[in-house]
Each structure stands twice: as C-alpha cells, then as structure tokens.
Design a protein around this motif. Structure first.
Motif, PDB file in Angstrom:
ATOM      1  N   GLU A 174      43.855  46.113 -41.502  1.00  0.00           N
ATOM      2  CA  GLU A 174      43.038  47.222 -41.982  1.00  0.00           C
ATOM      3  C   GLU A 174      41.623  47.164 -41.434  1.00  0.00           C
ATOM      4  N   ASP A 175      41.137  45.964 -41.124  1.00  0.00           N
ATOM      5  CA  ASP A 175      39.793  45.870 -40.562  1.00  0.00           C
ATOM      6  C   ASP A 175      39.849  45.315 -39.142  1.00  0.00           C
ATOM      7  N   ALA A 176      40.938  45.581 -38.434  1.00  0.00           N
ATOM      8  CA  ALA A 176      41.086  45.075 -37.074  1.00  0.00           C
ATOM      9  C   ALA A 176      41.827  46.103 -36.231  1.00  0.00           C
ATOM     10  N   ASP A 177      41.186  47.251 -36.062  1.00  0.00           N
ATOM     11  CA  ASP A 177      41.756  48.361 -35.308  1.00  0.00           C
ATOM     12  C   ASP A 177      42.226  47.958 -33.912  1.00  0.00           C
ATOM     13  N   GLY A 178      41.453  47.098 -33.248  1.00  0.00           N
ATOM     14  CA  GLY A 178      41.785  46.716 -31.877  1.00  0.00           C
ATOM     15  C   GLY A 178      43.131  46.025 -31.818  1.00  0.00           C
ATOM     16  N   SER A 179      43.327  45.008 -32.649  1.00  0.00           N
ATOM     17  CA  SER A 179      44.596  44.281 -32.640  1.00  0.00           C
ATOM     18  C   SER A 179      45.743  45.186 -33.089  1.00  0.00           C
ATOM     19  N   LEU A 180      45.472  46.061 -34.038  1.00  0.00           N
ATOM     20  CA  LEU A 180      46.511  46.983 -34.507  1.00  0.00           C
ATOM     21  C   LEU A 180      47.055  47.810 -33.359  1.00  0.00           C
ATOM     22  N   GLU A 181      46.119  48.374 -32.596  1.00  0.00           N
ATOM     23  CA  GLU A 181      46.515  49.234 -31.488  1.00  0.00           C
ATOM     24  C   GLU A 181      47.303  48.440 -30.438  1.00  0.00           C
ATOM     25  N   LEU A 182      46.819  47.242 -30.112  1.00  0.00           N
ATOM     26  CA  LEU A 182      47.503  46.417 -29.112  1.00  0.00           C
ATOM     27  C   LEU A 182      48.911  46.033 -29.580  1.00  0.00           C
ATOM     28  N   ARG A 183      49.053  45.747 -30.869  1.00  0.00           N
ATOM     29  CA  ARG A 183      50.372  45.362 -31.383  1.00  0.00           C
ATOM     30  C   ARG A 183      51.348  46.535 -31.322  1.00  0.00           C
ATOM     31  N   ILE A 184      50.835  47.725 -31.658  1.00  0.00           N
ATOM     32  CA  ILE A 184      51.709  48.908 -31.602  1.00  0.00           C
ATOM     33  C   ILE A 184      52.164  49.141 -30.166  1.00  0.00           C
ATOM     34  N   LEU A 185      51.201  49.143 -29.226  1.00  0.00           N
ATOM     35  CA  LEU A 185      51.543  49.390 -27.824  1.00  0.00           C
ATOM     36  C   LEU A 185      52.469  48.298 -27.298  1.00  0.00           C
ATOM     37  N   GLY A 186      52.221  47.057 -27.718  1.00  0.00           N
ATOM     38  CA  GLY A 186      53.064  45.947 -27.282  1.00  0.00           C
ATOM     39  C   GLY A 186      54.503  46.137 -27.747  1.00  0.00           C
ATOM     40  N   ALA A 187      54.681  46.493 -29.012  1.00  0.00           N
ATOM     41  CA  ALA A 187      56.026  46.656 -29.563  1.00  0.00           C
ATOM     42  C   ALA A 187      56.769  47.798 -28.876  1.00  0.00           C
ATOM     43  N   LEU A 195      30.348  38.763 -28.683  1.00  0.00           N
ATOM     44  CA  LEU A 195      30.847  38.674 -30.048  1.00  0.00           C
ATOM     45  C   LEU A 195      29.711  38.946 -31.015  1.00  0.00           C
ATOM     46  N   GLN A 196      30.030  39.673 -32.068  1.00  0.00           N
ATOM     47  CA  GLN A 196      29.012  40.092 -33.009  1.00  0.00           C
ATOM     48  C   GLN A 196      29.206  39.378 -34.339  1.00  0.00           C
ATOM     49  N   ASP A 197      30.444  39.156 -34.730  1.00  0.00           N
ATOM     50  CA  ASP A 197      30.692  38.450 -35.991  1.00  0.00           C
ATOM     51  C   ASP A 197      32.000  37.691 -35.859  1.00  0.00           C
ATOM     52  N   PHE A 198      32.110  36.641 -36.612  1.00  0.00           N
ATOM     53  CA  PHE A 198      33.223  35.702 -36.488  1.00  0.00           C
ATOM     54  C   PHE A 198      33.462  35.133 -37.876  1.00  0.00           C
ATOM     55  N   LYS A 199      34.648  35.360 -38.411  1.00  0.00           N
ATOM     56  CA  LYS A 199      34.943  34.886 -39.769  1.00  0.00           C
ATOM     57  C   LYS A 199      36.277  34.165 -39.776  1.00  0.00           C
ATOM     58  N   ASN A 247      29.468  50.633 -28.756  1.00  0.00           N
ATOM     59  CA  ASN A 247      30.653  50.635 -29.609  1.00  0.00           C
ATOM     60  C   ASN A 247      30.916  49.231 -30.115  1.00  0.00           C
ATOM     61  N   SER A 248      31.626  49.155 -31.238  1.00  0.00           N
ATOM     62  CA  SER A 248      32.095  47.852 -31.664  1.00  0.00           C
ATOM     63  C   SER A 248      33.553  47.965 -32.063  1.00  0.00           C
ATOM     64  N   TRP A 249      34.290  46.852 -31.954  1.00  0.00           N
ATOM     65  CA  TRP A 249      35.708  46.848 -32.285  1.00  0.00           C
ATOM     66  C   TRP A 249      36.065  45.488 -32.874  1.00  0.00           C
ATOM     67  N   ALA A 250      37.146  45.486 -33.657  1.00  0.00           N
ATOM     68  CA  ALA A 250      37.501  44.271 -34.374  1.00  0.00           C
ATOM     69  C   ALA A 250      38.919  43.857 -34.052  1.00  0.00           C
ATOM     70  N   THR A 251      39.125  42.535 -33.971  1.00  0.00           N
ATOM     71  CA  THR A 251      40.452  41.998 -33.686  1.00  0.00           C
ATOM     72  C   THR A 251      40.706  40.815 -34.616  1.00  0.00           C
ATOM     73  N   VAL A 252      41.979  40.409 -34.674  1.00  0.00           N
ATOM     74  CA  VAL A 252      42.348  39.391 -35.645  1.00  0.00           C
ATOM     75  C   VAL A 252      43.417  38.475 -35.061  1.00  0.00           C
ATOM     76  N   GLY A 253      43.400  37.210 -35.438  1.00  0.00           N
ATOM     77  CA  GLY A 253      44.448  36.267 -35.055  1.00  0.00           C
ATOM     78  C   GLY A 253      44.776  35.369 -36.232  1.00  0.00           C
ATOM     79  N   VAL A 254      46.048  35.024 -36.382  1.00  0.00           N
ATOM     80  CA  VAL A 254      46.469  34.145 -37.478  1.00  0.00           C
ATOM     81  C   VAL A 254      47.306  33.014 -36.887  1.00  0.00           C
ATOM     82  N   SER A 255      47.071  31.814 -37.350  1.00  0.00           N
ATOM     83  CA  SER A 255      47.866  30.679 -36.903  1.00  0.00           C
ATOM     84  C   SER A 255      47.664  29.531 -37.892  1.00  0.00           C
TER      85      SER A 255
END
Lengths: 526, 526
Positions: free
Chosen positions: B376-389, B461-465, B489-497
């Motif tokens: 929900e707060d990572a539009d960039g990764s969302l878009e990449l995942r959709i296109l990837g799938a 990078l602007q923020d890192f959490k 512009n700014s954009w947000a991405t996410v990674g989980v591991s």
C-alpha cells in the motif's frame, strides 16, 4: 457541575485503515493495554465480521478477560439487504466477538443508499432497525454509526434523521454522527448536532475525519452543541488524512473548554501514551503535533525565549507538563531536571535535583537527543547511560573486535560474524553465522558470552526496528530500537549511529548488559 | 460577486522559526519564486532589522527586481521604548530593505507590555503610532501585526483595540490579528474579528498558529466574519506546532466556502508547490496532509474502494486533481480484486477484473502479504510485481554476485561492498565503501550501473525503514521500505526477507528498476 465527555478510541479499527499502518496481534494487544491505562472509555478493536484476524483478536482479549477499565467495542455493518437480522452471518460474528458494545454502521446518506447499497430507502431503514433490535435482544449495547451523516443531512435532512430514528426506536444507546469523507465544514457540525440533540433523548457521539484539516474543530464544535462522546484515534491514525486526533481533542476539551474527560491525572500520560502507540506502529509522533509533539513547546525565536525567561505564560498557552510534555529552548539549552528526578530517585537516591551531577546528566541527555536518541521507549539504555555517567555502571564484558561478511543470499544464513570478547582477564574468540549481519553478530556475541554468563541462554531478541532520524538516505543517521525478553520480562534498548551496524551493536550490547545487571541484582549480588 | 481573499505567506519569516528548519539564501530565493509562481499576493521574506542574512536576502531580491506577481514584505518591530521613530536603527533597516510593504509588529496584550516590554501602556501606543507614521512618511505600506491580539482582547479588549486604533490612525493599511501563542479557540476568532471589522474601515488579516490543532478553523472562522487576508505558510512550517497551513486554508476557502483566492487555475499547482518547498526545506509533505498529502485521496478499506468504483463522489469530497493530487487505491489484504482492477486499468488495460490473470495476481499478492509484504505504501514494487507476473517487466540489469564486509567501526565508512553486475552482454565488477552494509551496497550498485544509465546520477535514497514482521528477534523476517527521489518525483519500494541485507537488496534494486522503467517511458521508448 462540569459535563463529562466520553472518549472512544478507534485506532485499531478506523486507524488501521491508514496508509502504511499494519498491526500484528501482539501490537494490537499492546495498544489495548496502553489505551486502557490512559483511561479511555471505549476501545473499538476491530471488525470481527469482515476480518478473521480481528475475530481472533476479540477471542484472545476475551480469554485475557479484556481491558481493566475500558469497554471493548466491535464494529460491523447492518444485516444485508433482504436478509433476516436473526440469521445474518455478519451480525452473528459481532455477537460471537463477545464485545459488550457493538458499533453498528448504517447508511444515512440517500446517495449511498441509491448508488452503493442499491436498495430502497425503506429497506435501508428496515435493515438498521432490525439489526439494532437483534443485537439488543442478544444482550449487546449498540452504538449506531450513522455513516456520512453530515453529507446525508445536507442533501436530505429528513431521511438522515429517519435513519437515526430507526436506530433509536430499536434500542440504540448512542447516535454517532459521522463525517465519513471528512469533507464537512466544522461550523456546520455544531448546528446539526444541536438539531439532533433536540430531537433525540439519547447521548450523541461525534466522529470526524481530517480531510479539511478541521477534524478537531468539528469535534469541539459538536461537543459545544451537545455531543457527549468524542471518537478518534490517539495520534490521528486513519484512512486518507486520518481520524480526529484525540491528542488534540482531549486537552482542548479539558484545558480550554472546561469539560471533564479521562480520569484527571491521566492527562499527564498523554504524550508518553501517544509516543508508545506510535512506536508500536513503527512510526513517530510528528515533532510539531499539538500538545504531544517534541516541538510543541520548543522555543526558537530569540524574542520568544526572552519572553519565556521573564514569564512562561508569555509564550506558553498551557503548562506542558499537564499533558506530559516539556518546554525546550532551542538556542540556549536550559535544564529539564524535573524529568530526571524520578529516575534518579530509584537509581541514585543520594543525588538531588539541584546537584552538579544532575546538571551534567541533563546536558548529556540533551546532547544524545540532538544525535537522534530517544529514551522515552528505551528504559534499559536510559538506565545504563545514567549509571555510566555517574561511574556506577559495571562492565560485564568488552567487545575488542568484530567483523561481519554478508554475501548475496543463496540460503538464509548468508552472514558470518567473527568476534573477540574480553571478560575479566579472559579473551574469547569465536564466530557464528546468521540471517543478515546483525543477526550473525548477535549470535556470535551471545555464543562468546554464554560460557561466562549461562543465564544469557534464556534471552532472545523480540523486536528490532530501524529508522532514519534526520538527514536522508541510507547514509544518514539511523536509530535501532531493540526489545529483548527472557520469556517473562522484556526490556528495550536503543543505539544511534551513521552506521546501522554500529547502531545495532550499541543496542545489542546494551540489551545484554542490562540483562546481566538485573540478573546480578536479582541474585542479591548488586 | 465572490469576495477576494488575499494570501500572505510567511514561510521565510515565521516558518523559519520551526524546529529543524534552516534555509540557505539560495533556498530562500527558490521559495520566493515558487510562491510567486503559485500566485500568493504577499511574501514575507524575513526580518532585516534582526538578521543581517535577511537584510542581504532583500538586497539580492531587489537586485533581481524581485518576484513578478507577489509583493515582498519585510517584518520588524516598532521603535524602542523612549526612542524616536525617525532615528531608530530597526526601522531604518526596514526602510533599507526596499520592501514595498512592512509588517510592523507591536504588543496588543497588556500582560506583555508590563512583563516583557516593561513600559507604560501609553508609551506602547506611542511606539506603535510613531513607527507606523514614520514608515508611511518614508513611502512604505504598513501592515500592523497586533501580536497576541486574541489573548490581549480576552483580558483587556479596550486596550487591545486601542493598539489597533494607534496603528490605523497613523496610516496602517491592514490590521493583522495574531494568535501568537496559538492558544485561542477558533470559535472566538469569528466573534472578535467581526468586532474589529465593525470598528475599523480597514481590511483585517488573520494570523493563526496551530498549537491547539485549530489554526485552519480559526482562519476560516475569521474570514467568515470579515477578514480579507489570510496569513500562514505553505505546508504549515513554523515555531512549535507551526503556522496556519495555507495548503489547507486556500482550498477550503475556494472549494468549500466559495471565496476567490489565487488565480483560478493555480490551485492545480498546490500539491506540487507544497512538495517542492518541502524538498527545498529537506523534509517532505506528510503523507496524511489534507489536500496535498500522498494519502489524502488514498483508499484502503474494501467497502470504500467498492463505493469509489461505483461513484467517486461516494468517498471523495472534492476532485483530487483540482489541487494537483490524485486518487490512489491501496492494495492491502483488506481489499481484493476491486482495488487491483483500478491499478490494472492503467498498467494492463487489456485485462479484466474477472480474467484468469487477475485472479492469479490476487493469489500472488495474498501470498506476498502472508510473507510480510505490504504494497500500500510501495507503488514502485507493486507495479514491478504486476508487470513481472504478466511477463511484461523489462530487466535492465542483473546482479550476479555481491558481498559486503562490515567491521567494528573506527570511522563512519566501515563497510565495503563488492558487486558484479550484468547489463545486456556486458559485465561490470566494482566496489564501494559506505556507512554500514546497505549504504555500501547501494553505492556499489549505482556505481556499476551509472556507466550504462547516467540518469541514475540524479537519484538518491530519501528514507529507509526496517521493521520485523511476524516472528521474533533479529533472525525473524524483516521488511525494508525505501523512498527514493530524483528531486522532483519520489517513489517507494519494499523488500521482505529473513535477511535484512536481502530485503534491502530487493527494495534497492526495485527502486533502480522502477526509475529506469519510467525514464524509458518518459523518453517515449517504452
């Protein structure tokens, strides 16, 4: 007699709709207890009909026999169109939540009845009335959430009122006037609330959203005109621009308008409660948040500080301590000794508020806060820093050296840490592998120390949070916050550095030292 | 005819008193031009009498022949007690600033006259009158800033009015009613403003602070009762809890109350202007800021999204584009196909809500959410995942290998990263050092890629959490959330591991790929 205003917090329900907000079950239970301790009257904890996770939360809270003071509230919709209330799965889930109060929402705006529900206006009234009556028959107290009430009233006041009437006639205990889209002007809310209060002999609640920046104003306006309950979230969490922020509303009601709200002394815990909940949500209270923000009583302008030194009332509208906050002077650093006094009473009872050491501690903590430290939520590190500054901190070990290698992951345990640690006169060198550099380092340090301190075996890290503080990007300063547990107790420590490994190292070693110090005290050796 | 409300922005004067706010001269000039382009009427750019840097800024602006549309305003105090206005160094500095308008502040609260100025109430009136008269004689327009007016009026209305009278009689053009401590209730402001408007034949301005969370409400209330000028800062910068936020006030005046304010079409530049000024101030617009925040029109609740798809007016109080913002549908476990369908409409218009691929995407996102992802707060990764799938994602590079070594810190740059990256048929091997392993890895990857993609140079990078999601301790699963920017512009991405390095690696490479994909689209190659 001053009028008593009830407080309903919906952080766990409406607040959880905020972008980026995501609570685990443990988070939710922590928040229930924090709100309960603060003294809010009602805690709306979720929608058990729509979310199995919320249903499980209510079951868990029932098992724990719930909050001590507050009443739990479950939120959910009326029965479906054409359906029998006695046989509606949503209503059944609400009953099964065992929450004593149900916030039942229904449509008050004809436009929504036509466009979203797509049922007749009569059927909508039937759904409201039957659902309320059914829940009351099952022994629940019902608050009727009139969704979009103000938008509905603006276009068809008679129908909006009829939805309230249907709920009231069926036994609802509160009529909740909602500005669901947050698009209403606060000035209107007073007039409309007064109209509702005149027509119904039931307590009225006000539920605002902040889309116009007017949620606080609208809520106060409604109370001024007769509302007896305020709804919002502690910190303003919520969808879009957030729900009305109880951190603003409660002190305004009490200090500016003379209403009663929360047990009196509890307001002094407002700022720390807000910070605690923000921390659980992995966010922070904005510095400029009214009443509870770090900057809310921070004076920077030279003329303002000059005035403050002459008389605090010149530039402070209330005593910051009445909401648990404090004055800060951003140019000429001045002491906030009072804050430390309670700590010192336990740790170093021989020190006085006006002693030189106390002054030095204040200076040290101000400098650390300037670096990005916050000790509000890191008691372990706070205690160690105080004892360290007073030369009363025992050193249980020293990490002489370490390095960590992390590789592109093939499997999870991709990082190796090497450590060299001294305890007394002995030096232990060892290594361990882990999932990521901090985990590997943590495991290696524990492995080296367990030979000397077997009690360490029982402890583990419980939570680990990193965030950037001031500056920008991965190269800026980060704060690492760690929660550790031995299964019974838990404690929190903090480290700040430009370097996430160093910040983690500080928080990790603090955590271990704090545990060892307490272990020694417990065994009567300290 | 609709009433025209003037706008005065004081970001550079009162806004600069905010904690952590510090503008260089270049920053200030950028902000003057941004405010001018937006169409504000007056820009209060500093206090040339108190600050040599502000004096130099006015000189520089005069040299550049100032803003095109807006009028520059210099802020300063009345002459000193017992001093002659004709011969006061402060007033002379105001004249020398060459600003056509002077905001002259004087005390309206007797308490301050007694406690801070420590002069007689008559002398205070003399200081106001003489100072205004002198500035007018020198050919300047004067706005009289009645400091603490509302506090003064509450305790001694006659004296507060007398200070306005002294200024008006001496030739002031505007009477500015200030709630300097921000402690006044908004409801009072309307009544008192109406009283001032009744007694004076001069335009009245309103200047609020947000200490009670009521600055917007108070400002609107005053305009409703006759004020013709609003003062504040674009974004709410300011001491303590900030000044009234023009990003809230202007759209409320225009869209909710029907006043005229700024040239009409300029409101569409409100959000981008706010983001630009925040960027210059090295901060960012809070996601939940009314009207202009990233989340201001972001819908998360399943029922809300369902309603929005049926009719946008059901859950949006204005068209977001009228303030330069946009609607967003957040993909979260609370929503299902409906939310995804709104995304797909832009990314893959050939897919339908009920097609098999859409169903597969829902399953994929539910699985990822189960792993701890939130999009929900990572539009960039969302878009990449959709296109990837959908097999529509272009791969711009592949990281073949990396490792990072972190040592016990001696200096900040304690981590070294080695990377091996393939772009097309070429392989690049390089290394970089940084503050911590993630920073070193980020720098090394960018270093390797910049040869192929020079546009990367402008991004940072602007923020890192980081936060632990489900599970416990450093060995549990972590979510890394990154915000990147190219300055505009700014954009947000996410990674989980399970591994913080891998989670960071996913979010970092997503961020770079997303930027490269958009760069290519922008250049019409996509």
């Amino acid at each position: 007699m001053t009028r008593l205003i009830e407080v309903l917090d919906t952080t766990l329900r409406d607040g959880a709709q905020g972008e980026g907000v995501s609570f685990s079950r443990e988070d939710k239970i922590k928040i229930v207890h924090a709100l309960d301790a603060l003294g809010v009257d009602y805690i709306e904890a979720g929608n058990p009909a729509a979310s199995p996770r919320d249903a499980a939360l209510f079951a868990e809270l029932a098992r724990q026999s719930g909050p001590a003071h507050a009443t739990l509230v479950a939120f959910g919709a009326t029965c479906r169109a054409g359906a029998n209330a006695d046989n509606d799965p949503g209503l059944r889930a609400l009953i099964e939540s065992e929450a004593p109060v149900i916030s039942l929402f229904g449509k008050s705006w004809r436009f929504h009845v036509d466009e979203v529900l797509k049922v007749s206006v009569e059927e909508n009234l039937r759904m409201i009335g039957d659902s309320v009556a059914y829940l009351v028959k099952c022994g629940r107290r019902v608050f009727f959430d009139a969704e979009h009430f103000f938008d509905g009233y603006a276009t068809d006041p008679d129908y909006a009122m009829a939805t309230l009437r249907a709920a009231a006639d069926a036994g609802a205990e509160r009529l909740v006037l909602c500005d669901t889209n947050g698009g209403g002007l606060s000035g209107e809310f007073g007039r409309i609330t007064a109209e509702v209060c005149a027509q119904f002999d039931l307590p009225v609640a006000i539920h605002c959203h902040n889309d116009l920046g007017l949620a606080t104003a609208g809520t106060l306006e409604a109370v001024q005109h007769g509302a007896d309950q305020v709804q919002g979230t502690l910190g303003g969490f919520g969808e879009r621009c957030g729900n009305a922020d109880l951190c603003q509303i409660i002190p305004n009601l009490v200090f500016k308008m003379g209403f009663q709200c929360l047990p009196d002394d509890n307001l002094r815990a407002l700022a720390s409660s807000a910070r605690y909940i923000a921390e659980v949500a992995n966010t922070s209270v904005p510095a400029n948040a009214p009443f509870v923000g770090r900057s809310a009583f921070a004076h920077k302008g030279g003329m303002h500080i000059d005035g403050m030194v002459k008389n605090r009332r010149t530039f402070e509208h209330i005593d910051p301590e009445s909401v648990g906050n404090r004055s800060r002077y951003l140019i000429s650093e001045m002491a906030g000794r009072g804050a430390l006094a309670t700590r010192l009473a336990a740790l170093a009872p021989d020190l006085r508020k006006d002693s030189a050491e106390t002054g030095d501690l204040v200076v040290m903590f101000k400098a650390l806060e300037g670096e990005g430290y916050t000790f509000e939520d890191a008691d372990g590190s706070l205690e160690l820093r105080i004892l360290g500054a007073l030369n009363r901190r025992e050193r249980f070990f020293e990490v002489l050296d370490f390095h960590v290698i992390s590789r592109k992951p093939d499997d999870a345990r991709n990082s190796q840490a090497y450590v060299k640690i001294q305890v007394g006169n002995e030096v232990e060198i060892t290594a361990e592998e882990g999932n990521g550099p901090v985990n590997a380092l943590d495991l290696a340090i524990r492995k080296a120390l367990t030979r000397f301190y077997p009690a360490l075996k029982a402890t583990r890290l419980q939570d680990f949070k990193v965030r950037v503080v001031g500056g920008s990007g991965t190269a800026s300063r980060v704060r690492v916050h760690i929660e550790s547990t031995d299964g019974t107790n838990s404690w929190a420590t903090v480290g700040v550095s430009e370097n996430v490994i160093e910040a983690s190292f500080i928080a990790l070693t603090d955590s271990i030292e704090y545990m060892l110090m307490n272990e020694k005290r417990k065994n009567g050796e300290g």
